[in-house]
Design an enzyme around this catalytic site. Structure first.
Site, PDB file in Angstrom:
ATOM      1  CG  HIS A  83      -1.772   1.199   1.364  1.00  0.00           C
ATOM      2  ND1 HIS A  83      -2.962   1.304   0.687  1.00  0.00           N
ATOM      3  CD2 HIS A  83      -1.624   2.361   2.039  1.00  0.00           C
ATOM      4  CE1 HIS A  83      -3.522   2.472   0.967  1.00  0.00           C
ATOM      5  NE2 HIS A  83      -2.731   3.131   1.781  1.00  0.00           N
ATOM      6  CG  ASP A 162     -11.256   4.503   6.493  1.00  0.00           C
ATOM      7  OD1 ASP A 162     -10.706   5.345   7.224  1.00  0.00           O
ATOM      8  OD2 ASP A 162     -10.978   4.378   5.290  1.00  0.00           O
ATOM      9  NE  ARG A 169      -9.052  11.419   9.365  1.00  0.00           N
ATOM     10  CZ  ARG A 169      -8.237  10.539   8.771  1.00  0.00           C
ATOM     11  NH1 ARG A 169      -8.687   9.353   8.398  1.00  0.00           N
ATOM     12  NH2 ARG A 169      -6.984  10.826   8.561  1.00  0.00           N
ATOM     13  CB  SER A 184      -7.716   5.806   7.980  1.00  0.00           C
ATOM     14  OG  SER A 184      -8.062   5.825   6.628  1.00  0.00           O
ATOM     15  CE  LYS A 188      -8.207   2.880   3.462  1.00  0.00           C
ATOM     16  NZ  LYS A 188      -8.586   4.240   3.799  1.00  0.00           N
TER      17      LYS A 188
HETATM   18  N1  URA Z   1      -5.014   7.343   3.279  1.00  0.00           N
HETATM   19  C1  URA Z   1      -5.999   6.711   3.944  1.00  0.00           C
HETATM   20  O1  URA Z   1      -6.485   5.672   3.506  1.00  0.00           O
HETATM   21  N2  URA Z   1      -6.447   7.237   5.097  1.00  0.00           N
HETATM   22  C2  URA Z   1      -5.950   8.375   5.616  1.00  0.00           C
HETATM   23  O2  URA Z   1      -6.385   8.799   6.654  1.00  0.00           O
HETATM   24  C3  URA Z   1      -4.923   9.044   4.907  1.00  0.00           C
HETATM   25  C4  URA Z   1      -4.472   8.476   3.745  1.00  0.00           C
END
Ligand code: URA
Length: 436
Positions: A83, A162, A169, A184, A188
């Protein structure tokens, strides 16, 4: 049962929230019983009184359990996910995926689309004629078992908490909180089902993390979350002071990825791909040390096995694999504009504002300002000069590929993004640090 206002007060006053309290908030937010305005206030309290490790873990776990969790147990072998925290010109998945799959790692990857100045792997893949990223769960598992690699759009409803929280946010100036970012991303990744995770944490003006110190804290936080649940996690911190590689824009980036698999990629991008691929081989225990991992990666590129794997993935996902040898099969932009350096005096590139280059590409139609925008896969920017390079009169700094839209704005932005120095500048390091 709690009163939300008491929990906001508690956090505002610097106290810690318990696991039960965090679960209560997340569950209530997802089911609609807790309104945006209370969660907004809580987020701002968290921004000023950062979450500690226990709170971060509780939040990650609550978000992870808010939706489906992907079961990859029907895929044999070690499954690794990679990621990136998001950058400009970041097409690493298209290179790393094929390399490590050719070495025997299983990559069952769910990617995202681009938004704002950052691109998304799905848009890049869709620039390949015929290529689909919509594959159902059963075919996804079958493809990974057969060829070791699939990159698709998210099918399951993972981490709805999220999704909702991130959107809030975004409009309440509370994105930049390490605990919120770490939970966050990791919620995922954990929901996506891989055994191990390699993170590319971007650092610099074009990234969420503006300096190495912040990035290190974020990296260490995410590595700890992974370890907590027995998923080995490694974070590689990489430079995002300038765009990665030379190409920014969907099909242009796919072409650069193909060239990299042919051994002709830009130096910075190639180095990053090799380091990330090596980390994946280490975490998957295919290599016993960095040296062995790097040798395997080099061999896979040199022998063309990585390129062959990408070709195989494109075929499985209904794309035309001939694009690998014939770039004219990609949709072509109607205009090519060279941005020429006209100063009489030689200079050196000192900085290239990645954010501005990303936004210039978005203005050409390569990205989305809002989720609903349609992407033009053929447009974008290719940089010919990077930080540290010498520039003389009449050299081309960059080529703009366009279809009428935004040419003038994008050209001005790219010129503005380049900052020159009359004194020699040095080529920045791509790999800043690795947290294991
Ligand atoms: N990428 C994400 O998936 N979440 C965040 O809070 C910031 C970057």
């Amino acid at each position: 049962m709690y009163r939300v206002v008491d929990l906001i007060t508690k956090k505002r006053d610097g106290e810690r929230l318990t696991k039960d309290e965090i679960n209560f908030i997340i569950n209530g937010y997802v089911d609609g019983s807790i309104p945006d305005y209370q969660v907004s206030a809580l987020l701002m309290a968290i921004y000023y009184n950062p979450l500690d490790d226990n709170e971060i873990w509780a939040l990650t776990d609550a978000m992870l359990k808010s939706g489906e969790q992907i079961d990859l147990s029907k895929i044999t072998g070690i499954k690794v996910d990679k990621h990136s925290t998001g950058g400009v010109g970041d097409k690493t998945s298209l290179v790393i995926g094929p390399i490590v799959a050719a070495a025997g790692v299983k990559i069952a990857k769910m990617s995202g689309r681009g938004l704002g100045h950052t691109g998304g792997t799905l848009d890049k893949l869709e620039s390949i004629p015929g290529c689909t990223i919509e594959i159902d769960g059963k075919d996804f598992i079958k493809q990974v078992n057969e060829i070791g690699l699939a990159i698709i759009g998210q099918t399951a409803n993972i981490t709805p908490a999220d999704k909702k929280l991130y959107a809030l946010r975004d409009v309440t100036a509370t994105v930049d909180s390490i605990g919120l970012i770490a939970s966050s991303i990791m919620s995922k990744k954990l929901a996506s089902g891989a055994d191990h995770i390699v993170l590319d944490v971007k650092v610099g003006s074009g990234a969420f993390m503006k300096n190495l110190e912040e990035a290190t804290t974020l990296a260490e936080t995410m590595v700890k979350i992974g370890k907590n649940v027995g998923r080995e996690t490694v974070a590689v911190m990489t430079d995002m002071e300038q765009p990665l590689g030379n190409a920014v824009g969907n099909s242009l980036e796919v072409i650069e990825a193909i060239e990299t698999l042919k051994g002709n990629g830009p130096k910075d991008f190639t180095e990053l791909c090799k380091v990330l691929a090596s980390e994946i081989l280490l975490i998957a225990k295919i290599a016993k040390d960095v040296k062995e991992a790097e040798t395997i990666v080099d061999d896979i590129i040199r022998s063309g096995k990585g390129l062959e794997k990408l070709k195989e993935m494109i075929s499985y996902q209904h794309g035309n694999p001939e694009v690998i040898n014939d770039y004219s099969l990609f949709k072509q932009a109607s205009e090519e504009i060279e941005l020429i350096y006209l100063d009489e005096e030689d200079a050196y590139v000192d900085h290239i504002d990645a954010l501005m280059i990303g936004e210039a590409a978005m203005n050409l139609g390569a990205g989305r300002a809002t989720k609903e925008d349609v992407v033009d896969h053929s447009v974008g920017i290719v940089l010919h000069k990077k930080v540290g390079d010498k520039v003389s009169k009449n050299d081309s700094l960059a080529t703009i590929y366009a279809n009428d839209l935004g040419v003038e704005v994008a050209s001005n932005m790219v010129m503005e993004a380049y900052q020159m120095s009359k004194k020699p500048t040095s080529t920045p390091k791509v790999i800043l640090k690795i947290v294991r």
